[in-house]
Design an enzyme around this catalytic site. Structure first.
Site, PDB file in Angstrom:
ATOM      1  N   GLU A 103       0.871  -1.178   0.000  1.00 14.12           N
ATOM      2  CA  GLU A 103       0.000   0.000   0.000  1.00 14.12           C
ATOM      3  C   GLU A 103       0.903   1.221   0.000  1.00 14.12           C
ATOM      4  O   GLU A 103       1.452   1.594   1.041  1.00 14.12           O
ATOM      5  CB  GLU A 103      -0.915  -0.019   1.228  1.00 14.12           C
ATOM      6  CG  GLU A 103      -1.912  -1.177   1.228  1.00 14.12           C
ATOM      7  CD  GLU A 103      -2.893  -1.128   0.070  1.00 14.12           C
ATOM      8  OE1 GLU A 103      -3.096  -0.039  -0.495  1.00 14.12           O
ATOM      9  OE2 GLU A 103      -3.462  -2.168  -0.273  1.00 14.12           O
ATOM     10  N   CYS A 153      -1.359   9.165   2.532  1.00 14.53           N
ATOM     11  CA  CYS A 153      -0.958   8.603   1.239  1.00 14.53           C
ATOM     12  C   CYS A 153      -1.933   8.995   0.133  1.00 14.53           C
ATOM     13  O   CYS A 153      -1.580   9.014  -1.035  1.00 14.53           O
ATOM     14  CB  CYS A 153      -0.830   7.079   1.321  1.00 14.53           C
ATOM     15  SG  CYS A 153      -2.326   6.265   1.890  1.00 14.53           S
TER      16      CYS A 153
END
Length: 477
Positions: A218, A252
């Site tokens: 991820e 993110c």
């Protein structure tokens, strides 16, 4: 507690042995483990808020409660309430279908992989440990967790929390710096999920390859916002700036840069300034506004702004007149727009991970799409607009891990949608049923019919007219 490679290996061996000894846990056992996790989050709410505030120097308690605590309880409850259904074997059709009529069966069973390693980052250290755990535990696995050394108070708190309700055979936390992280990546897990920077993911993937450990990565990247000419600019600016200032942009999925129609640039800037002034009347001593986690990140983000100023670009710092952020105890950086930066600047080459937002302008939509496509595929893409044909053009013409239309970040909160990147922004996905499947081995099982009928016998030597007739039939268009 900190470990060396030998003790980490011993811990992994202990969990693997327990998995073999006990076999796949029942739905009830999985639910009980998930309930223990929910209990930890609820009972330790204040301690988690305190630890994160300490680690960041200043971090909004409400933002922590929203993203790290409530944001973890949601996925855990969703997994708890659905795992019994997810665990059911899946019936599939047989090939050829006629075998099914004679009693042959095809099915997929979901089996725990065993021990899953979780490497969690510093930006949402609790959420990015517990949200993957929802899928890991729902699938019946055990877990070894390596949290970030950048948030030491939170990492130690998590180690204490897990040890209070789980045995080392179920869930264990390993703390330490980069050398511990490296040794952790070298372990022969049954699956490993890493959340963090693309640059570190390269090392993790290389380490995992030695043991052929399956990976979920991820990562991040530069998630673009495309503002359509048809967008409601006031709402779009408020939502973009909320996403950019949550956790001071240390997300993110934070909007990394904006593509605005050239003739609506001033409109966007004005609404962005208004939105920030409303959310944060002051920056300096405002507990709602989070600080940058460490000196090196503070210096890096300040460097982007300094470079833009040195180039003579238009830089818009959004803080009250006269508020001095140079003499402060925390590493706070005001929300800052950099207008029309060039691609040779660092701010357009690196993931920003802070409250600085470059705004580029475009003429036609094709220009905006071409710009996005000339860079690495991002984790998220955001389109604001009310033009259905244009929206479809953006969706079909770009590739990103996930998309939110008319907002930012929100697709990550959908438990029914898989969450993950593509290429440099990640591989594999989790959340909800997709997380259960990611951390399960999907075992294919075919059961042959009992009676040894003619067609089955004809497949065995000596070959005769039966198989030749079958082959002739199979070779037709």
């Amino acid at each position: 507690m900190a470990h060396d490679a030998a003790s980490m290996n011993a811990l992994l061996a202990k969990q693997k042995a327990a998995h073999l000894r006990d076999g796949a846990p029942t739905a009830q056992q999985r639910i009980a483990r998930i309930d223990r996790c929910i209990g930890l989050l609820i009972d330790n709410r204040k301690a988690i808020e305190d630890a994160l505030n300490t680690d960041f120097g200043s971090r909004s308690r409400e933002a922590t409660a929203f993203t790290d605590i409530a944001g973890s309880i949601g996925p855990l409850k969703h997994a708890r309430d659905n795992l019994t259904k997810w665990m059911r074997p899946e019936k599939r059709k047989t090939t050829p279908a006629i075998l099914g009529l004679f009693g042959a069966k095809a099915e997929v069973r979901f089996q725990p992989k065993g021990v899953v390693g979780i490497i969690s980052p510093w930006n949402f250290p609790v959420n990015l440990t517990f949200a993957p755990l929802a899928g890991v535990l729902a699938a019946g696995n055990r877990a070894l967790i390596k949290p970030s050394e950048f948030t030491p108070a939170t990492s130690e708190l998590m180690a204490t929390m897990f040890a209070s309700v789980f045995s080392e055979e179920e869930i264990a936390v390993i703390t330490g710096g980069p050398e511990v992280g490296q040794a952790f990546s070298d372990l022969a897990f049954d699956h490993l999920i890493f959340t963090g920077a693309t640059s570190i993911a390269r090392h993790v993937m290389k380490a995992a390859s030695a043991n052929l450990v399956p990976l979920t990565l991820e990562l991040g990247g530069k998630s673009p916002v495309i503002l359509s000419k048809s967008a409601d600019m006031a709402t779009a600016a408020a939502r973009v700036m909320n996403g950019k200032t949550l956790n001071a942009g240390q997300i993110c999925l934070a909007p990394d840069y904006v593509m605005a129609p050239r003739d609506q640039l001033e409109d966007f800037i004005g609404h962005a300034q208004g939105a920030v002034a409303k959310m944060f009347p002051t920056i300096r001593d405002n507990p709602d506004y989070t600080a940058i986690v460490a000196d090196r990140h503070y210096d890096r983000i300040k460097g982007y702004v300094d470079e833009a100023r040195a180039r003579g670009l238009r830089v818009i710092e959004m803080k009250p007149e006269g508020e001095d952020l140079t003499q402060q105890e925390h590493r706070k950086i005001a929300p800052t727009l950099i207008i029309d930066p060039t691609d040779d600047m660092k701010v357009m080459q690196e993931e920003i991970f802070g409250p600085v937002l470059p705004v580029k302008t475009y003429g036609g939509l094709d220009e905006a799409i071409a710009y996005v496509n000339s860079h690495d595929r991002p984790l998220g893409l955001y389109y604001f607009g009310d033009d259905a044909a244009e929206k479809e053009k953006v969706l079909a013409g770009t590739t990103a891990g996930g998309v939110t239309i008319n907002d930012v970040i929100f697709h990550v909160a959908q438990e029914e949608l898989p969450f993950g990147g593509v290429g440099p922004s990640g591989m594999g996905s989790y959340h909800g049923v997709d997380g259960f499947r990611e951390f399960s081995h999907r075992k294919s099982i075919y059961t042959q019919i009992k009676k040894d009928i003619g067609p089955l016998r004809q497949m065995r030597p000596p070959y005769g007219p039966g198989i030749r007739k079958y082959l002739d039939g199979a070779m037709k268009r």
